[in-house]
Design a protein around this motif. Structure first.
Motif, PDB file in Angstrom:
ATOM      1  N   GLN A 130       0.826  -1.205   0.000  1.00  0.00           N
ATOM      2  CA  GLN A 130       0.000   0.000   0.000  1.00  0.00           C
ATOM      3  C   GLN A 130       0.862   1.257   0.000  1.00  0.00           C
ATOM      4  O   GLN A 130       0.515   2.259  -0.637  1.00  0.00           O
ATOM      5  CB  GLN A 130      -0.927  -0.009   1.215  1.00  0.00           C
ATOM      6  CG  GLN A 130      -1.976   1.090   1.201  1.00  0.00           C
ATOM      7  CD  GLN A 130      -2.903   1.049   2.408  1.00  0.00           C
ATOM      8  OE1 GLN A 130      -2.679   0.300   3.354  1.00  0.00           O
ATOM      9  NE2 GLN A 130      -3.944   1.854   2.379  1.00  0.00           N
ATOM     10  N   ILE A 131       1.980   1.225   0.701  1.00  0.00           N
ATOM     11  CA  ILE A 131       2.888   2.372   0.713  1.00  0.00           C
ATOM     12  C   ILE A 131       3.386   2.660  -0.699  1.00  0.00           C
ATOM     13  O   ILE A 131       3.441   3.818  -1.132  1.00  0.00           O
ATOM     14  CB  ILE A 131       4.079   2.122   1.655  1.00  0.00           C
ATOM     15  CG1 ILE A 131       3.606   2.016   3.104  1.00  0.00           C
ATOM     16  CG2 ILE A 131       5.112   3.245   1.526  1.00  0.00           C
ATOM     17  CD1 ILE A 131       4.684   1.575   4.073  1.00  0.00           C
ATOM     18  N   ARG A 132       3.742   1.613  -1.432  1.00  0.00           N
ATOM     19  CA  ARG A 132       4.231   1.799  -2.805  1.00  0.00           C
ATOM     20  C   ARG A 132       3.169   2.454  -3.684  1.00  0.00           C
ATOM     21  O   ARG A 132       3.481   3.267  -4.557  1.00  0.00           O
ATOM     22  CB  ARG A 132       4.645   0.449  -3.394  1.00  0.00           C
ATOM     23  CG  ARG A 132       5.898  -0.146  -2.767  1.00  0.00           C
ATOM     24  CD  ARG A 132       6.375  -1.370  -3.537  1.00  0.00           C
ATOM     25  NE  ARG A 132       7.556  -1.956  -2.932  1.00  0.00           N
ATOM     26  CZ  ARG A 132       7.536  -2.970  -2.063  1.00  0.00           C
ATOM     27  NH1 ARG A 132       6.353  -3.514  -1.720  1.00  0.00           N
ATOM     28  NH2 ARG A 132       8.644  -3.438  -1.552  1.00  0.00           N
ATOM     29  N   LEU A 133       1.913   2.123  -3.430  1.00  0.00           N
ATOM     30  CA  LEU A 133       0.833   2.670  -4.236  1.00  0.00           C
ATOM     31  C   LEU A 133       0.492   4.103  -3.868  1.00  0.00           C
ATOM     32  O   LEU A 133       0.123   4.902  -4.733  1.00  0.00           O
ATOM     33  CB  LEU A 133      -0.423   1.793  -4.090  1.00  0.00           C
ATOM     34  CG  LEU A 133      -0.391   0.417  -4.758  1.00  0.00           C
ATOM     35  CD1 LEU A 133      -1.635  -0.378  -4.369  1.00  0.00           C
ATOM     36  CD2 LEU A 133      -0.302   0.563  -6.275  1.00  0.00           C
ATOM     37  N   THR A 134       0.599   4.433  -2.591  1.00  0.00           N
ATOM     38  CA  THR A 134       0.083   5.725  -2.122  1.00  0.00           C
ATOM     39  C   THR A 134       1.139   6.787  -1.887  1.00  0.00           C
ATOM     40  O   THR A 134       0.842   7.981  -1.981  1.00  0.00           O
ATOM     41  CB  THR A 134      -0.711   5.536  -0.815  1.00  0.00           C
ATOM     42  OG1 THR A 134       0.156   4.967   0.189  1.00  0.00           O
ATOM     43  CG2 THR A 134      -1.901   4.609  -1.028  1.00  0.00           C
ATOM     44  N   LEU A 135       2.359   6.390  -1.553  1.00  0.00           N
ATOM     45  CA  LEU A 135       3.348   7.371  -1.108  1.00  0.00           C
ATOM     46  C   LEU A 135       4.621   7.418  -1.952  1.00  0.00           C
ATOM     47  O   LEU A 135       5.504   8.218  -1.675  1.00  0.00           O
ATOM     48  CB  LEU A 135       3.732   7.101   0.359  1.00  0.00           C
ATOM     49  CG  LEU A 135       2.611   7.268   1.382  1.00  0.00           C
ATOM     50  CD1 LEU A 135       3.098   6.853   2.768  1.00  0.00           C
ATOM     51  CD2 LEU A 135       2.117   8.709   1.417  1.00  0.00           C
ATOM     52  N   SER A 136       4.724   6.584  -2.971  1.00  0.00           N
ATOM     53  CA  SER A 136       5.973   6.531  -3.734  1.00  0.00           C
ATOM     54  C   SER A 136       6.269   7.858  -4.434  1.00  0.00           C
ATOM     55  O   SER A 136       7.438   8.234  -4.603  1.00  0.00           O
ATOM     56  CB  SER A 136       5.926   5.387  -4.752  1.00  0.00           C
ATOM     57  OG  SER A 136       4.841   5.568  -5.650  1.00  0.00           O
ATOM     58  N   ASN A 137       5.228   8.602  -4.843  1.00  0.00           N
ATOM     59  CA  ASN A 137       5.455   9.884  -5.512  1.00  0.00           C
ATOM     60  C   ASN A 137       5.993  10.941  -4.558  1.00  0.00           C
ATOM     61  O   ASN A 137       6.635  11.899  -4.976  1.00  0.00           O
ATOM     62  CB  ASN A 137       4.156  10.390  -6.139  1.00  0.00           C
ATOM     63  CG  ASN A 137       3.733   9.563  -7.341  1.00  0.00           C
ATOM     64  OD1 ASN A 137       4.555   8.905  -7.960  1.00  0.00           O
ATOM     65  ND2 ASN A 137       2.448   9.596  -7.660  1.00  0.00           N
ATOM     66  N   GLN A 138       5.717  10.774  -3.266  1.00  0.00           N
ATOM     67  CA  GLN A 138       6.160  11.747  -2.284  1.00  0.00           C
ATOM     68  C   GLN A 138       7.464  11.327  -1.601  1.00  0.00           C
ATOM     69  O   GLN A 138       8.326  12.165  -1.329  1.00  0.00           O
ATOM     70  CB  GLN A 138       5.078  11.931  -1.206  1.00  0.00           C
ATOM     71  CG  GLN A 138       3.764  12.481  -1.723  1.00  0.00           C
ATOM     72  CD  GLN A 138       2.671  12.400  -0.684  1.00  0.00           C
ATOM     73  OE1 GLN A 138       2.027  11.371  -0.506  1.00  0.00           O
ATOM     74  NE2 GLN A 138       2.469  13.487   0.021  1.00  0.00           N
ATOM     75  N   THR A 186      -4.438   4.053   6.299  1.00  0.00           N
ATOM     76  CA  THR A 186      -4.919   4.975   5.271  1.00  0.00           C
ATOM     77  C   THR A 186      -3.988   4.988   4.069  1.00  0.00           C
ATOM     78  O   THR A 186      -4.421   5.258   2.949  1.00  0.00           O
ATOM     79  CB  THR A 186      -5.034   6.402   5.826  1.00  0.00           C
ATOM     80  OG1 THR A 186      -3.744   6.843   6.287  1.00  0.00           O
ATOM     81  CG2 THR A 186      -6.030   6.456   6.972  1.00  0.00           C
ATOM     82  N   ASP A 187      -2.712   4.723   4.304  1.00  0.00           N
ATOM     83  CA  ASP A 187      -1.713   4.802   3.236  1.00  0.00           C
ATOM     84  C   ASP A 187      -0.635   3.728   3.356  1.00  0.00           C
ATOM     85  O   ASP A 187       0.368   3.785   2.645  1.00  0.00           O
ATOM     86  CB  ASP A 187      -1.052   6.187   3.226  1.00  0.00           C
ATOM     87  CG  ASP A 187      -0.466   6.564   4.599  1.00  0.00           C
ATOM     88  OD1 ASP A 187      -0.319   5.664   5.456  1.00  0.00           O
ATOM     89  OD2 ASP A 187      -0.149   7.742   4.806  1.00  0.00           O
ATOM     90  N   SER A 192      -5.950   3.944  10.060  1.00  0.00           N
ATOM     91  CA  SER A 192      -7.340   4.237   9.712  1.00  0.00           C
ATOM     92  C   SER A 192      -8.183   4.216  10.974  1.00  0.00           C
ATOM     93  O   SER A 192      -7.686   3.971  12.087  1.00  0.00           O
ATOM     94  CB  SER A 192      -7.854   3.173   8.740  1.00  0.00           C
ATOM     95  OG  SER A 192      -7.901   1.906   9.397  1.00  0.00           O
TER      96      SER A 192
END
Length: 256
Positions: A130-138, A186-187, A192
């Protein structure tokens, strides 16, 4: 300071604490449960590790404060456990330094007052996918692992056993749910509402079972201005009033 002076519960830590008022977070649940009983004070700082906590410990918890907290809930470790970056930048703290930092934090907090109670939260697990999906851009490439969270969680728990303070094993507690990977974050990192409910239940378990001279469990503490009043709402009999001072709309969650 407004009065009357209530017991102070301080939540001190990194983003797991700062964001604990988001999305029915565990900080907001505690604030609701302890309404008219204690003041929940948020001292959470996103991105912090145990090094930064030590730098400001005297400022956040001065020993000469007129009123000292009745309860301090502490969380550091998730950012410390992030893998070291070749540049030396970033929040990573080597394990042995983390252990010493947590020990120093504990010593300072215990010195504030003979009646100050302390609970440490260990690092919760993470959902790496989930981290790779939600936070990789940041945050770029993933530099966290569930295994490193486990190692730092166990280190925190060991320090607490040595220092004889209460601790909650969040790494294990969240994973008691079969669907923890799907519902607790959540990310992938932050909790959550479902993850937060687990945290509150674990905190309530500690407070209920602790053999402290004064109980800090929410059902045991006195309610502020709880006396009957002619200004209370009128009951169904149309003759008497209903004391609503002890109404709590979170009881249905069955924290106990």
């Amino acid at each position: 300071m407004v009065g009357p002076v209530r017991p102070q519960f301080v939540l001190f830590g990194s983003s797991i604490v700062q964001l604990s008022y988001n999305d029915e977070g565990w900080g907001s649940i505690l604030t609701n449960l302890y309404a008219r009983k204690a003041d929940i004070i948020l001292r959470g700082y996103c991105g912090w590790n145990s090094r930064r906590a030590l730098q400001v410990l005297d400022e956040i918890f001065p020993k000469d404060a007129i009123v000292q907290p009745s309860l301090i809930i502490v969380y550091f470790g998730g950012n410390d456990s992030i893998h070291a970056h070749p540049s030396g930048l970033g929040p990573h703290v080597p394990l042995q330094e983390y252990i010493e930092n947590m020990r120093k934090i504990c010593v300072h907090l215990k010195s504030l007052s003979k009646t100050a109670r302390i609970i440490f939260l260990s690092s919760p697990p993470i959902n790496e996918a989930q981290i790779r999906l939600t936070l990789s851009n940041q945050l770029g490439p993933l530099r966290r692992s569930n295994e490193s969270c486990r190692i730092y969680s166990e280190a925190c728990l060991k320090v607490c056993r040595e220092m004889k303070v209460k601790a909650i094993d969040l790494w294990s507690a969240l994973q008691q749910r079969d669907d923890w990977l799907d519902v607790c974050f959540t990310d992938g990192i932050h909790l959550s509402s479902e993850g937060s409910k687990i945290v509150v239940k674990e905190i309530m378990k500690v407070l209920r079972e602790a053999e402290w001279e004064t109980s800090l469990h929410w059902k045991s503490m006195p309610i502020e201005f709880a006396e009957d009043s002619p200004y209370d709402p009128i009951g169904v009999d149309e003759k008497s009033t209903v004391n609503v001072s002890n109404w709590n709309f979170q009881e249905d969650f069955q924290w106990d």
